[in-house]
Design an enzyme around this catalytic site. Structure first.
Site, mmCIF file in Angstrom:
data_model
loop_
_atom_site.group_PDB
_atom_site.id
_atom_site.type_symbol
_atom_site.label_atom_id
_atom_site.label_comp_id
_atom_site.label_asym_id
_atom_site.label_seq_id
_atom_site.Cartn_x
_atom_site.Cartn_y
_atom_site.Cartn_z
ATOM 1 N N LYS A 14 47.566 79.982 52.600
ATOM 2 C CA LYS A 14 47.707 80.802 51.390
ATOM 3 C C LYS A 14 47.001 80.148 50.203
ATOM 4 O O LYS A 14 46.280 80.814 49.465
ATOM 5 C CB LYS A 14 49.192 81.040 51.053
ATOM 6 C CG LYS A 14 49.930 81.827 52.129
ATOM 7 C CD LYS A 14 51.337 82.202 51.704
ATOM 8 C CE LYS A 14 52.287 81.028 51.575
ATOM 9 N NZ LYS A 14 52.617 80.362 52.860
ATOM 10 N N ARG A 89 59.904 85.192 48.675
ATOM 11 C CA ARG A 89 60.228 84.646 49.997
ATOM 12 C C ARG A 89 61.538 85.187 50.534
ATOM 13 O O ARG A 89 61.929 84.826 51.646
ATOM 14 C CB ARG A 89 60.328 83.122 49.901
ATOM 15 C CG ARG A 89 59.061 82.374 50.337
ATOM 16 C CD ARG A 89 59.365 80.928 50.088
ATOM 17 N NE ARG A 89 58.676 79.949 50.846
ATOM 18 C CZ ARG A 89 57.620 79.268 50.396
ATOM 19 N NH1 ARG A 89 57.058 79.570 49.266
ATOM 20 N NH2 ARG A 89 57.136 78.277 51.110
ATOM 21 N N ARG A 123 47.266 67.906 56.576
ATOM 22 C CA ARG A 123 46.803 68.605 55.378
ATOM 23 C C ARG A 123 46.843 67.677 54.165
ATOM 24 O O ARG A 123 47.760 66.875 54.020
ATOM 25 C CB ARG A 123 47.763 69.789 55.177
ATOM 26 C CG ARG A 123 47.533 70.609 53.963
ATOM 27 C CD ARG A 123 48.209 71.934 54.132
ATOM 28 N NE ARG A 123 49.614 71.926 53.758
ATOM 29 C CZ ARG A 123 50.302 73.036 53.522
ATOM 30 N NH1 ARG A 123 49.734 74.212 53.658
ATOM 31 N NH2 ARG A 123 51.566 72.976 53.195
ATOM 32 N N ARG A 157 51.451 66.116 50.757
ATOM 33 C CA ARG A 157 52.771 66.576 50.343
ATOM 34 C C ARG A 157 53.864 65.858 51.121
ATOM 35 O O ARG A 157 53.737 65.652 52.328
ATOM 36 C CB ARG A 157 52.888 68.078 50.593
ATOM 37 C CG ARG A 157 52.270 68.896 49.498
ATOM 38 C CD ARG A 157 52.199 70.337 49.859
ATOM 39 N NE ARG A 157 53.460 70.910 50.317
ATOM 40 C CZ ARG A 157 53.667 72.209 50.471
ATOM 41 N NH1 ARG A 157 52.702 73.062 50.196
ATOM 42 N NH2 ARG A 157 54.823 72.662 50.889
ATOM 43 N N ARG A 168 61.123 74.592 57.747
ATOM 44 C CA ARG A 168 60.391 75.555 56.916
ATOM 45 C C ARG A 168 60.034 76.801 57.725
ATOM 46 O O ARG A 168 60.087 77.911 57.220
ATOM 47 C CB ARG A 168 59.131 74.886 56.333
ATOM 48 C CG ARG A 168 59.484 73.886 55.227
ATOM 49 C CD ARG A 168 58.391 72.879 54.970
ATOM 50 N NE ARG A 168 57.210 73.440 54.359
ATOM 51 C CZ ARG A 168 56.035 72.812 54.314
ATOM 52 N NH1 ARG A 168 55.901 71.619 54.859
ATOM 53 N NH2 ARG A 168 55.022 73.380 53.725
HETATM 54 P P1 AMP Z 1 55.235 75.933 49.355
HETATM 55 O O1 AMP Z 1 54.353 75.038 48.558
HETATM 56 O O2 AMP Z 1 55.039 77.385 49.007
HETATM 57 O O3 AMP Z 1 55.161 75.675 50.839
HETATM 58 O O4 AMP Z 1 56.737 75.585 48.919
HETATM 59 C C1 AMP Z 1 57.285 74.297 49.113
HETATM 60 C C2 AMP Z 1 58.804 74.357 49.033
HETATM 61 O O5 AMP Z 1 59.184 74.834 47.742
HETATM 62 C C3 AMP Z 1 59.462 75.329 50.008
HETATM 63 O O6 AMP Z 1 59.675 74.741 51.284
HETATM 64 C C4 AMP Z 1 60.752 75.647 49.282
HETATM 65 O O7 AMP Z 1 61.678 74.583 49.388
HETATM 66 C C5 AMP Z 1 60.300 75.711 47.836
HETATM 67 N N1 AMP Z 1 59.861 77.076 47.441
HETATM 68 C C6 AMP Z 1 58.605 77.450 47.045
HETATM 69 N N2 AMP Z 1 58.558 78.760 46.751
HETATM 70 C C7 AMP Z 1 59.803 79.238 46.993
HETATM 71 C C8 AMP Z 1 60.407 80.527 46.891
HETATM 72 N N3 AMP Z 1 59.712 81.606 46.494
HETATM 73 N N4 AMP Z 1 61.724 80.645 47.203
HETATM 74 C C9 AMP Z 1 62.457 79.575 47.583
HETATM 75 N N5 AMP Z 1 61.957 78.344 47.710
HETATM 76 C C10 AMP Z 1 60.642 78.157 47.412
#
Ligand code: AMP
Length: 215
Positions: A14, A89, A123, A157, A168
């Site tokens: 993404k 989400r 990554r 990360r 996840r």
């Molecule tokens: P991402 O960078 O989008 O993979 O997000 C990393 C982490 O942030 C996720 O595993 C969640 O813990 C949290 N997170 C990010 N966006 C959301 C969302 N829209 N709703 C809930 N948790 C989120």
């Protein structure tokens, strides 16, 4: 103007595809994950609240995330719509979004689970410009130097490890994937095969967008 949602499992690409769509549409990328990581590194109360959920690979509670997005979408650069990456989400988040912003389309990047672990472990990204790389699939040309902005020193990360990835993915299937039907019912869901070269996926996404816009 309406916003575009980039949808897909963790590691679907993404963030990588957001850069391509941003360049084409001019919409600013809004990534809730990036916002939470920034809050965490600043040590803010938001970051502290989100920390344990993120480390465990669980979703941060809706109330926190919805408040974050509500405020972000009030900013000037969001007035013509944004490119949402990692939000919504959950159904509750999608319902909240519907109240505050029109969604033009949900672009789903489809990648099977068995490919995700390989993609996530390996990554890294540039802390300056956000360009995303991968040890095997898309490495920087010179080690540790960003191809895009020449910054020295890439970062990984904390949650990009095998243990967290399975949580996840679990959260994705149980809480996020139901949004595919939810948005399909509203005629807004468009899926592309994300298990291909970055450029090909990008071309497919842009094609969907231009067909939708009648260009
Ligand atoms: P991402 O960078 O989008 O993979 O997000 C990393 C982490 O942030 C996720 O595993 C969640 O813990 C949290 N997170 C990010 N966006 C959301 C969302 N829209 N709703 C809930 N948790 C989120």
């Amino acid at each position: 103007m309406a916003s575009i949602v980039l949808f897909g499992p963790p590691g679907a690409g993404k963030g990588t595809q957001a850069a391509i769509i941003m360049a084409e549409t001019g919409l600013p990328q809004v990534s809730t994950g990036d916002m939470l990581r920034a809050a965490l590194s600043q040590g803010s109360s938001l970051g502290m609240e989100a920390k344990s959920f993120m480390e465990a690979g669980k979703l941060v509670p809706d109330s926190i995330i919805i408040g974050l997005i509500e405020n972000r979408l009030k900013e000037n650069d969001a007035s013509n719509g944004v490119l949402l990456d990692g939000f919504p989400r959950t159904i509750a988040q999608a319902e909240a979004l519907m109240e505050i912003e029109e969604v033009e389309v949900v672009l789903s990047i489809e990648v099977p689970d068995e490919r995700i672990i390989k993609r996530i472990c390996g990554r890294y990204s540039c802390p300056q410009c956000g360009a995303v790389y991968h040890d095997s699939f898309n490495p920087t040309t010179s080690e540790d130097i960003c191809d895009n902005c020449s910054h020295h020193g890439m970062k990984r990360r904390a949650d990009d490890n095998e243990e967290t990835v399975s949580s996840r993915l679990k959260a994705y299937h149980s809480q996020t994937r139901p949004l595919a039907d939810w948005y399909s019912q509203r005629g807004l869901f468009q899926a592309v095969d994300g298990d291909r070269d970055i450029e090909l996926v990008g071309q497919s996404l842009l094609k969907v967008l231009s067909e939708l816009r009648g260009e």
